[in-house]
Design a protein around this motif. Structure first.
Motif, PDB file in Angstrom:
ATOM      1  N   GLU A 108       0.835  -1.205   0.000  1.00  0.00           N
ATOM      2  CA  GLU A 108       0.000   0.000   0.000  1.00  0.00           C
ATOM      3  C   GLU A 108       0.871   1.257   0.000  1.00  0.00           C
ATOM      4  OE1 GLU A 108      -3.564  -2.106   2.666  1.00  0.00           O
ATOM      5  OE2 GLU A 108      -2.266  -0.563   3.532  1.00  0.00           O
ATOM      6  N   LEU A 109       1.912   1.249   0.816  1.00  0.00           N
ATOM      7  CA  LEU A 109       2.761   2.432   0.936  1.00  0.00           C
ATOM      8  C   LEU A 109       3.658   2.637  -0.273  1.00  0.00           C
ATOM      9  CD1 LEU A 109       3.733   2.174   4.705  1.00  0.00           C
ATOM     10  CD2 LEU A 109       2.066   3.709   3.644  1.00  0.00           C
ATOM     11  N   ALA A 110       3.830   1.611  -1.084  1.00  0.00           N
ATOM     12  CA  ALA A 110       4.594   1.760  -2.322  1.00  0.00           C
ATOM     13  C   ALA A 110       3.928   2.760  -3.268  1.00  0.00           C
ATOM     14  CB  ALA A 110       4.750   0.411  -3.008  1.00  0.00           C
ATOM     15  N   LEU A 136       5.665  -3.296  -9.884  1.00  0.00           N
ATOM     16  CA  LEU A 136       5.489  -1.838  -9.882  1.00  0.00           C
ATOM     17  C   LEU A 136       6.728  -1.144 -10.450  1.00  0.00           C
ATOM     18  CD1 LEU A 136       3.824  -1.327  -6.368  1.00  0.00           C
ATOM     19  CD2 LEU A 136       2.723  -1.042  -8.595  1.00  0.00           C
ATOM     20  N   LEU A 137       7.904  -1.609 -10.052  1.00  0.00           N
ATOM     21  CA  LEU A 137       9.141  -1.011 -10.563  1.00  0.00           C
ATOM     22  C   LEU A 137       9.322  -1.307 -12.044  1.00  0.00           C
ATOM     23  CD1 LEU A 137      11.554  -1.859  -7.609  1.00  0.00           C
ATOM     24  CD2 LEU A 137      10.518   0.345  -8.152  1.00  0.00           C
ATOM     25  N   ARG A 138       9.008  -2.526 -12.436  1.00  0.00           N
ATOM     26  CA  ARG A 138       9.162  -2.919 -13.838  1.00  0.00           C
ATOM     27  C   ARG A 138       8.251  -2.066 -14.733  1.00  0.00           C
ATOM     28  NH1 ARG A 138       7.680  -7.694 -13.228  1.00  0.00           N
ATOM     29  NH2 ARG A 138       9.711  -8.526 -12.625  1.00  0.00           N
ATOM     30  N   LEU A 148       7.479   5.289  -9.903  1.00  0.00           N
ATOM     31  CA  LEU A 148       7.357   5.538  -8.476  1.00  0.00           C
ATOM     32  C   LEU A 148       8.676   5.993  -7.868  1.00  0.00           C
ATOM     33  CD1 LEU A 148       5.217   2.396  -7.596  1.00  0.00           C
ATOM     34  CD2 LEU A 148       4.415   4.765  -7.802  1.00  0.00           C
ATOM     35  N   LEU A 149       9.781   5.712  -8.567  1.00  0.00           N
ATOM     36  CA  LEU A 149      11.127   6.068  -8.113  1.00  0.00           C
ATOM     37  C   LEU A 149      11.933   6.566  -9.305  1.00  0.00           C
ATOM     38  CD1 LEU A 149      12.064   2.948  -5.912  1.00  0.00           C
ATOM     39  CD2 LEU A 149      11.295   5.186  -5.088  1.00  0.00           C
ATOM     40  N   ALA A 154      15.118   2.549  -9.330  1.00  0.00           N
ATOM     41  CA  ALA A 154      14.207   1.447  -9.639  1.00  0.00           C
ATOM     42  C   ALA A 154      14.963   0.263 -10.232  1.00  0.00           C
ATOM     43  CB  ALA A 154      13.126   1.917 -10.602  1.00  0.00           C
ATOM     44  N   ALA A 155      15.899   0.542 -11.141  1.00  0.00           N
ATOM     45  CA  ALA A 155      16.687  -0.536 -11.748  1.00  0.00           C
ATOM     46  C   ALA A 155      17.552  -1.231 -10.708  1.00  0.00           C
ATOM     47  CB  ALA A 155      17.553   0.028 -12.876  1.00  0.00           C
ATOM     48  N   ARG A 156      18.131  -0.468  -9.806  1.00  0.00           N
ATOM     49  CA  ARG A 156      18.979  -1.059  -8.764  1.00  0.00           C
ATOM     50  C   ARG A 156      18.160  -1.947  -7.830  1.00  0.00           C
ATOM     51  NH1 ARG A 156      20.231   1.269  -3.904  1.00  0.00           N
ATOM     52  NH2 ARG A 156      19.649   3.331  -4.672  1.00  0.00           N
ATOM     53  N   PHE A 157      16.989  -1.481  -7.434  1.00  0.00           N
ATOM     54  CA  PHE A 157      16.127  -2.289  -6.570  1.00  0.00           C
ATOM     55  C   PHE A 157      15.663  -3.553  -7.294  1.00  0.00           C
ATOM     56  CE2 PHE A 157      14.400   1.254  -3.552  1.00  0.00           C
ATOM     57  CZ  PHE A 157      15.678   1.429  -3.053  1.00  0.00           C
TER      58      PHE A 157
END
Length: 301
Positions: A108-110, A136-138, A148-149, A154-157
């Protein structure tokens, strides 16, 4: 006055001083009062008081999860709760009853409007290899949703999951993106066996920046030391190549036994002797000497 009397007098003075300091402080709300308050009224001091007064680990976890579930919680409180819950996950047996709800709160917090909360939530989700967080990152990197980032973050995560299905996306980013995003993609491809030839191609491409080629070469070494040896051989023996890249490649070969064994033959040794005589780079000369020290025996002919 005896020493014992002096000590007792000092003790009383200290107790009196501490008592006065405590009286001067604002009276803290009781845990019951805090629990009954809405989150906007909940201060950092209140939260700390709650955690200190919590009778059990379980009651503390319940309080923190309730803060995350309360949509009126301030970002600062959410971040504090996330930090404490993240620390609690290092006690996996005790935290197990709360893990599923913790992941749900993170999801939810994402999507939080606060960038710091989003960052921490997605950080924790990807550390957990959570599929929803990864998706979500993809989607943000693919452009199918608002990111979102920042793309590099995002790629690093996303790259944390070495067994995920993001390799095709990283291959695309390695070819089409620039800057830090591309660098993170190249790092991620160190875990992808299907990217060996792509990494070899980038490593050997003189039109690429030296830093990019070096990064691609190191990822190639991690994935396929023998293919890296082929690329490194060409780099080191090419007098028109960047000396820094030649030095890095030869040093990496020397300290990677599989790559060293693959490249080491009489022709390569003769080539190193020629390079050492021709180059003005002290670092490259030193790297050649180190290779000779690491491989002291004459290779079989």
């Amino acid at each position: 006055m005896s020493d014992e009397t002096d000590i007792e007098a000092l003790r009383k003075a200290y107790v009196s001083e501490v008592t006065e300091i405590r009286k001067a402080r604002p009276k803290a709300r009781t845990p019951k009062q805090v629990i009954g308050a809405r989150s906007p009224e909940l201060s950092q001091d209140d939260l700390e008081a709650l955690l200190v007064d919590a009778e059990t680990f379980e009651s503390a976890m319940r309080m923190l999860l309730d803060i995350l579930a309360d949509q009126t919680s301030t970002p600062d409180l959410q971040l504090t709760a996330l930090e404490r819950l993240g620390a609690a996950t290092f006690q996996p047996v005790r935290f197990a009853p709360f893990h599923a709800e913790y992941i749900e709160r993170l999801r939810e917090l994402a999507l939080s409007p606060d960038k710091d909360v989003r960052h921490m939530a997605l950080d924790r989700l990807t550390l957990e290899n959570d599929e929803v967080g990864q998706q979500l990152l993809r989607e943000g990197l693919e452009g199918t949703r608002k990111p979102l980032l920042p793309a590099a973050t995002a790629a690093r995560f996303l790259a944390r999951d070495e067994h995920g299905d993001a390799a095709p996306l990283f291959r695309e980013l390695a070819q089409s993106s620039t800057g830090r995003v591309r660098e993170e993609a190249l790092r991620a491809l160190a875990a992808d066996p299907e990217s060996v030839e792509l990494l070899a191609s980038i490593s050997s491409d003189k039109s690429e920046r030296t830093a990019v080629r070096e990064l691609a070469a190191m990822s190639l070494k991690a994935q396929s030391p023998t293919r890296f040896a082929d690329v490194a051989r060409g780099l080191v023996l090419d007098d028109d190549e960047d000396d820094h890249l030649r030095t890095t490649a030869l040093s990496a070969v020397a300290f990677t036994p599989e790559a060293a064994a693959a490249v080491d033959d009489p022709d390569f040794r003769a080539g190193l002797d020629r390079v050492k005589d021709a180059t003005t780079s002290r670092s490259l000369k030193t790297s050649i000497d180190r290779f000779a020290q690491a491989r002291p025996d004459e290779p079989e002919k």
